[in-house]
Design a protein around this motif. Structure first.
Motif, PDB file in Angstrom:
ATOM      1  N   PRO A 320       0.838  -1.322   0.087  1.00 24.09           N
ATOM      2  CA  PRO A 320       0.041  -0.089   0.087  1.00 24.09           C
ATOM      3  C   PRO A 320       1.071   1.330  -0.051  1.00 24.09           C
ATOM      4  N   LEU A 321       1.653   1.417   0.667  1.00 26.15           N
ATOM      5  CA  LEU A 321       2.836   2.302   0.765  1.00 26.15           C
ATOM      6  C   LEU A 321       3.429   2.664  -0.608  1.00 26.15           C
ATOM      7  N   LEU A 322       3.893   1.472  -1.401  1.00 23.02           N
ATOM      8  CA  LEU A 322       4.346   1.580  -2.667  1.00 23.02           C
ATOM      9  C   LEU A 322       3.541   2.057  -3.611  1.00 23.02           C
ATOM     10  N   VAL A 323       1.885   1.943  -3.525  1.00 15.27           N
ATOM     11  CA  VAL A 323       1.072   2.331  -4.346  1.00 15.27           C
ATOM     12  C   VAL A 323       0.727   3.885  -4.098  1.00 15.27           C
ATOM     13  N   LEU A 324       0.717   4.101  -2.754  1.00 18.19           N
ATOM     14  CA  LEU A 324       0.990   5.900  -2.569  1.00 18.19           C
ATOM     15  C   LEU A 324       2.118   6.534  -3.220  1.00 18.19           C
ATOM     16  N   LEU A 325       3.308   5.949  -3.092  1.00 17.16           N
ATOM     17  CA  LEU A 325       4.411   6.463  -3.682  1.00 17.16           C
ATOM     18  C   LEU A 325       4.185   6.721  -5.330  1.00 17.16           C
ATOM     19  N   VAL A 326       3.564   5.661  -5.846  1.00 16.80           N
ATOM     20  CA  VAL A 326       3.293   5.609  -7.282  1.00 16.80           C
ATOM     21  C   VAL A 326       2.493   6.973  -7.514  1.00 16.80           C
ATOM     22  N   LEU A 327       1.557   6.907  -6.796  1.00 20.20           N
ATOM     23  CA  LEU A 327       0.375   7.959  -6.996  1.00 20.20           C
ATOM     24  C   LEU A 327       1.011   9.270  -6.868  1.00 20.20           C
ATOM     25  N   ALA A 328       1.940   9.382  -5.745  1.00 21.49           N
ATOM     26  CA  ALA A 328       2.441  10.728  -5.615  1.00 21.49           C
ATOM     27  C   ALA A 328       3.341  11.205  -6.624  1.00 21.49           C
ATOM     28  N   LEU A 329       4.166  10.331  -7.243  1.00 21.62           N
ATOM     29  CA  LEU A 329       5.023  10.604  -8.326  1.00 21.62           C
ATOM     30  C   LEU A 329       4.230  11.069  -9.639  1.00 21.62           C
ATOM     31  N   ALA A 330       2.892  10.307  -9.706  1.00 20.94           N
ATOM     32  CA  ALA A 330       2.100  10.424 -10.783  1.00 20.94           C
ATOM     33  C   ALA A 330       1.601  12.099 -10.925  1.00 20.94           C
ATOM     34  N   ALA A 331       1.719  12.619  -9.722  1.00 19.31           N
ATOM     35  CA  ALA A 331       1.391  14.133  -9.716  1.00 19.31           C
ATOM     36  C   ALA A 331       2.234  15.077 -10.232  1.00 19.31           C
ATOM     37  N   GLY A 332       3.621  14.589 -10.626  1.00 18.42           N
ATOM     38  CA  GLY A 332       4.545  15.515 -11.055  1.00 18.42           C
ATOM     39  C   GLY A 332       4.410  15.536 -12.281  1.00 18.42           C
ATOM     40  N   GLY A 333       3.865  14.647 -13.117  1.00 23.04           N
ATOM     41  CA  GLY A 333       3.510  14.881 -14.671  1.00 23.04           C
ATOM     42  C   GLY A 333       2.488  16.089 -14.948  1.00 23.04           C
ATOM     43  N   PRO A 334       1.257  16.124 -14.176  1.00 24.21           N
ATOM     44  CA  PRO A 334       0.425  17.189 -14.568  1.00 24.21           C
ATOM     45  C   PRO A 334       0.878  18.433 -13.990  1.00 24.21           C
ATOM     46  N   ALA A 335       1.531  18.665 -12.825  1.00 24.02           N
ATOM     47  CA  ALA A 335       2.135  19.876 -12.366  1.00 24.02           C
ATOM     48  C   ALA A 335       3.172  20.277 -13.562  1.00 24.02           C
ATOM     49  N   SER A 336       4.034  19.530 -13.976  1.00 25.89           N
ATOM     50  CA  SER A 336       5.094  20.204 -14.834  1.00 25.89           C
ATOM     51  C   SER A 336       4.263  20.904 -16.080  1.00 25.89           C
ATOM     52  N   MET A 337       3.050  20.568 -16.307  1.00 24.72           N
ATOM     53  CA  MET A 337       2.514  21.081 -17.538  1.00 24.72           C
ATOM     54  C   MET A 337       1.979  22.807 -17.183  1.00 24.72           C
ATOM     55  N   ILE A 338       1.997  23.022 -15.909  1.00 28.64           N
ATOM     56  CA  ILE A 338       1.686  24.606 -15.596  1.00 28.64           C
ATOM     57  C   ILE A 338       2.748  25.167 -15.860  1.00 28.64           C
ATOM     58  N   GLY A 339       4.112  24.925 -16.078  1.00 29.85           N
ATOM     59  CA  GLY A 339       5.114  25.356 -16.680  1.00 29.85           C
ATOM     60  C   GLY A 339       4.909  25.962 -18.010  1.00 29.85           C
ATOM     61  N   PHE A 340       4.231  25.053 -19.055  1.00 30.23           N
ATOM     62  CA  PHE A 340       3.829  25.421 -20.268  1.00 30.23           C
ATOM     63  C   PHE A 340       2.869  26.554 -20.407  1.00 30.23           C
ATOM     64  N   ASP A 341       1.860  26.613 -19.447  1.00 31.60           N
ATOM     65  CA  ASP A 341       0.791  27.448 -19.243  1.00 31.60           C
ATOM     66  C   ASP A 341       1.375  28.957 -18.911  1.00 31.60           C
ATOM     67  N   TYR A 342       2.649  28.916 -18.087  1.00 28.71           N
ATOM     68  CA  TYR A 342       3.261  29.999 -17.572  1.00 28.71           C
ATOM     69  C   TYR A 342       3.893  30.735 -18.884  1.00 28.71           C
ATOM     70  N   ALA A 343       4.340  29.837 -19.971  1.00 35.69           N
ATOM     71  CA  ALA A 343       5.121  30.356 -21.079  1.00 35.69           C
ATOM     72  C   ALA A 343       4.023  30.744 -22.030  1.00 35.69           C
ATOM     73  N   ARG A 344       2.805  30.182 -22.198  1.00 37.23           N
ATOM     74  CA  ARG A 344       1.599  30.496 -22.964  1.00 37.23           C
ATOM     75  C   ARG A 344       1.124  31.766 -22.642  1.00 37.23           C
ATOM     76  N   THR A 345       0.879  31.987 -21.204  1.00 39.20           N
ATOM     77  CA  THR A 345       0.289  33.491 -20.801  1.00 39.20           C
ATOM     78  C   THR A 345       1.531  34.615 -20.752  1.00 39.20           C
ATOM     79  N   SER A 346       2.534  34.452 -20.893  1.00 37.27           N
ATOM     80  CA  SER A 346       3.521  35.387 -20.723  1.00 37.27           C
ATOM     81  C   SER A 346       4.338  35.784 -21.758  1.00 37.27           C
ATOM     82  N   ASN A 347       4.070  35.274 -23.024  1.00 41.37           N
ATOM     83  CA  ASN A 347       4.789  35.568 -24.046  1.00 41.37           C
ATOM     84  C   ASN A 347       3.817  35.559 -25.358  1.00 41.37           C
ATOM     85  N   PRO A 348       4.307  36.723 -26.216  1.00 40.44           N
ATOM     86  CA  PRO A 348       3.190  36.677 -27.621  1.00 40.44           C
ATOM     87  C   PRO A 348       3.482  35.499 -28.344  1.00 40.44           C
TER      88      PRO A 348
END
Length: 449
Positions: A320-348
């Motif tokens: 169960p703890l390894l499952v939680l680890l995997v779920l936590a690591l999975a959050a990193g991918g969606p969070a990284s997409m926020i970086g592209f949203d910063y690029a989109r809203t900050s540049n022409p």
């Protein structure tokens, strides 16, 4: 609509947009399959080429190094040649790399194959994002960015199950030749279906002289929002990247003592969790654009806490703890997409390719550092081959995540202050909690009338 109407001015997506989206996602999914195909065959690759953990990690590091190094040039080429051409070219390079790897009998040839794969992979994701931005209204782009990134990650499931099954049933050459053929088919489909912009809309291309291209790159880099996107992309996905791309499977099987089937199931759960959580995070970003950095910081904290508990656990961690680890690591991918949203809203729009390329360097730079350092630390402890992997050695090696998270968090906080200062100075936008620097700047503006 005339030929000069920006695609983003459309209130709804034009006909054919969802077919374009589907083919773009397919192209990115095949890139993910190719990118992660070595991670699920790490033990077989070590045996085939007679290499240790450090050399094995260098395969993935070289691939990511090529990926990261090409991001800014690829962004410039997208602006000049168009995203469709780059997706097709990327597919052709990846198919060639997989075919070379299928036939490779020596490590030098395999290294060349991974260079080709990294170069093709570098062209795919940012090109698909450009096409999405051209075909869909701005309000839908944050969610669709998550959709592209996370449904595309289903390619990892294809590498975990069908590719591994084919590898065990038919051998190395057949498995990687099949991956090459599938990737080539995706490139052909991309050429037939993808378009840089909807009918009646001028494609967002710019055949600028080199001097102006370099000026766009410098302008994107000097924009605080681009740097905040880069820092966010650096801090969030690298733990999941290292886990999924190379070291997760050996850690679970050789370190934690799981069966190959259980390890594959956890890697599949990693992909599915990201796919389910990504659209939700995209919706939050769309509704609360001034709280994006808090989402980034929260996702980093979740991942760090999960790894800390697993590494501190005496002996092998319970499932169960390894499952939680995997779920936590999975959050990193969606969070990284926020970086592209910063690029989109900050540049022409004319320098969006350059800005997106700069942001995309972050996560792959941190990812390659993590993969390399884990391999080096295993070698230093005398656990450099599959026969000598131990849980204790893995625990020491996996601790390398924490200093990298520290660097990323400092970068996010510094870039956030500068971005807020720019918002306050240019638009009068105040992002709570207001910093002392913004207070001083607003007071000075009021004093000047």
């Amino acid at each position: 609509m005339n030929a000069r109407t920006p695609a983003g001015d459309r209130p709804t997506a034009p006909p054919g947009a969802h077919l374009v989206l589907a083919v773009g996602v397919l192209g990115y999914g095949l890139a993910v399959l190719d990118r992660t195909s070595l991670g699920v065959a790490g033990i077989e690759a070590a045996d085939r080429f007679g290499i240790g953990a450090g050399s094995l990690s260098s395969f993935a590091v070289l691939q990511l190094l090529v990926y990261a190094a090409l991001q800014v040039p690829v962004g410039v080429l997208i602006d000049r040649w168009g995203a469709r051409t780059m997706v097709v070219l990327g597919g052709a390079l990846m198919a060639s790399g997989q075919l070379v790897l299928a036939l490779a009998a020596h490590v030098e040839v395999a290294v060349a194959a991974r260079v080709l794969l990294g170069a093709g992979d570098a062209m795919t994701f940012v090109s698909v994002l450009r096409i999405v931005s051209a075909w869909f209204p701005p309000a839908r782009v944050p969610v669709l960015t998550q959709v592209v990134g996370l449904i595309g990650q289903l390619g990892q499931i294809a590498s975990v199950f069908p590719l591994v099954a084919l590898l065990h049933a038919r051998g190395w050459t057949t498995a990687y030749a099949a991956a090459a053929g599938l990737t080539a088919l995706g490139a052909v489909l991309s050429w037939l279906v993808l378009r840089d912009a909807p009918p009646g809309v001028r494609p967002p291309r710019s055949a600028k002289p080199l001097r102006l291209v370099l000026a766009d790159v410098r302008g994107a880099w000097r924009t605080p929002g681009t740097r905040l996107g880069l820092a966010s992309h650096f801090a969030t996905p690298f733990a999941g990247t290292a886990f999924a791309l190379l070291w997760g499977y050996p850690f679970l099987v050789s370190g934690q003592g799981l069966s190959p089937a259980a390890a594959s199931a956890l890697l599949t759960a990693y992909v599915c969790a990201g796919a389910l959580g990504g659209p939700l995070l995209g919706a939050l970003v769309g509704r609360h654009p001034l709280r994006r950095s808090w989402l980034v910081l929260g996702m980093v904290a979740v991942q760090a806490l999960a790894w800390a508990v697993v590494l501190a656990w005496p002996g092998a961690a319970p499932l169960p703890l390894l499952v939680l680890l995997v779920l936590a690591l999975a959050a990193g991918g969606p969070a990284s997409m926020i970086g592209f949203d910063y690029a989109r809203t900050s540049n022409p729009p004319e320098r969006l390719g350059s800005a997106t390329g700069i942001v995309n360097v972050g996560g792959f730079a941190s990812g390659l550092l993590t993969i390399l350092l884990i391999g080096v630390l295993l070698d230093v402890q005398g656990a450099g081959t599959p026969d000598t992997y131990t849980l204790e050695a893995f625990k020491v090696a996996m601790a390398v995540h924490f200093p990298l998270w520290g660097v990323g968090l400092v970068a996010v906080l510094r870039a956030r202050v500068r971005t807020r200062r720019q918002l306050a100075a240019e638009h009068g936008v105040v992002v709570p909690p207001i910093t002392h620097a913004i207070r001083r700047e607003l007071a000075a503006r009021r004093a000047r009338g």
